[in-house]
Design a protein around this motif. Structure first.
Motif, short mmCIF file in Angstrom:
data_model
loop_
_atom_site.label_atom_id
_atom_site.label_comp_id
_atom_site.label_asym_id
_atom_site.label_seq_id
_atom_site.Cartn_x
_atom_site.Cartn_y
_atom_site.Cartn_z
N THR A 78 2.08 6.65 5.07
CA THR A 78 3.71 6.86 4.15
C THR A 78 3.85 6.35 2.83
O THR A 78 2.97 5.19 2.49
CB THR A 78 4.47 5.67 4.91
N ILE A 79 4.26 6.90 2.06
CA ILE A 79 4.58 6.67 0.79
C ILE A 79 6.05 5.95 0.71
O ILE A 79 6.97 6.77 0.94
CB ILE A 79 4.72 7.92 -0.33
N ARG A 89 0.94 -1.25 -0.01
CA ARG A 89 0.02 0.02 -0.03
C ARG A 89 0.91 1.21 -0.01
O ARG A 89 1.67 1.46 0.72
CB ARG A 89 -0.94 0.07 1.49
N ASN A 90 0.58 2.31 -1.14
CA ASN A 90 1.36 3.43 -1.01
C ASN A 90 2.93 3.31 -1.26
O ASN A 90 3.56 4.00 -0.78
CB ASN A 90 1.19 4.35 0.22
N PRO A 142 1.71 2.10 6.45
CA PRO A 142 1.38 2.48 5.08
C PRO A 142 0.18 3.51 4.76
O PRO A 142 0.08 3.70 3.82
CB PRO A 142 1.20 0.95 4.53
N ASN A 143 -0.39 3.63 5.86
CA ASN A 143 -1.41 4.64 5.77
C ASN A 143 -1.27 6.38 5.54
O ASN A 143 -1.85 6.77 4.94
CB ASN A 143 -2.71 4.61 6.76
N SER A 156 8.34 10.57 6.27
CA SER A 156 7.41 10.21 7.02
C SER A 156 8.03 10.16 8.45
O SER A 156 8.84 9.51 8.53
CB SER A 156 6.91 8.80 6.59
N LEU A 166 2.66 11.63 2.87
CA LEU A 166 1.65 11.54 1.81
C LEU A 166 1.89 12.75 0.84
O LEU A 166 1.63 12.49 -0.36
CB LEU A 166 0.61 11.40 2.20
N ARG A 199 5.89 2.21 -4.42
CA ARG A 199 6.26 2.56 -5.38
C ARG A 199 7.57 1.87 -6.16
O ARG A 199 8.48 2.06 -4.96
CB ARG A 199 6.23 4.05 -6.20
N GLU A 207 4.74 14.05 -0.17
CA GLU A 207 6.00 13.66 -0.77
C GLU A 207 6.78 14.83 -0.77
O GLU A 207 7.73 14.87 -1.35
CB GLU A 207 5.64 13.05 -2.00
#
Length: 115
Positions: free
Chosen positions: A103-104, A24-25, A100-101, A94, A88, A27, A90
């Motif tokens: 944090t990217i 989640r979140n 993960p809710n 974080s 979030l 890449r 960016e």
């Protein structure tokens, strides 16, 4: 949550991103010279397969035990991955990389020579 629990949660999220390409979140980005050369699908698959299988986290590379950095070799070429944690928006780091809710999580993959 205790510090050790946070570290274990961060490590689990990082391992999930590294081994599955999904969290989640999260890449995965190809960076540096590797991105500019437009690697073939076969080369990229070899790199991803090696990164997924990677499991060598010595203290010097992983002092916080988060599995957020690694160096590996594919066909004689050295690569690295690095996982960074952003808020979030960016724009900043974080404050809760275990969540993960909020944090990217971005994993960059690149030639070690670019580091």
């Amino acid at each position: 949550m205790a510090d050790e629990e946070k570290t274990l949660r961060i490590r689990a999220l990082n391992d999930q991103l590294r081994t599955t390409g999904f969290v989640r979140n999260g890449r995965v980005v190809v960076a540096g010279s590797l991105a500019t050369e437009s690697p073939t699908a076969e080369k990229l698959k070899s790199i991803v397969d090696a990164m997924r299988a990677f499991n060598d986290f010595p203290e010097r590379d992983d002092p916080h035990h988060e599995h957020d950095f690694g160096v590996f070799t594919v066909n004689g070429e050295r690569y690295m991955f690095k996982i960074d944690y952003y808020a979030l928006d960016e724009r900043s780091g974080s404050e809760h990389p275990d969540d993960p809710n909020v944090t990217i999580r971005i994993m960059s993959v690149f030639y070690a020579a670019d580091y």
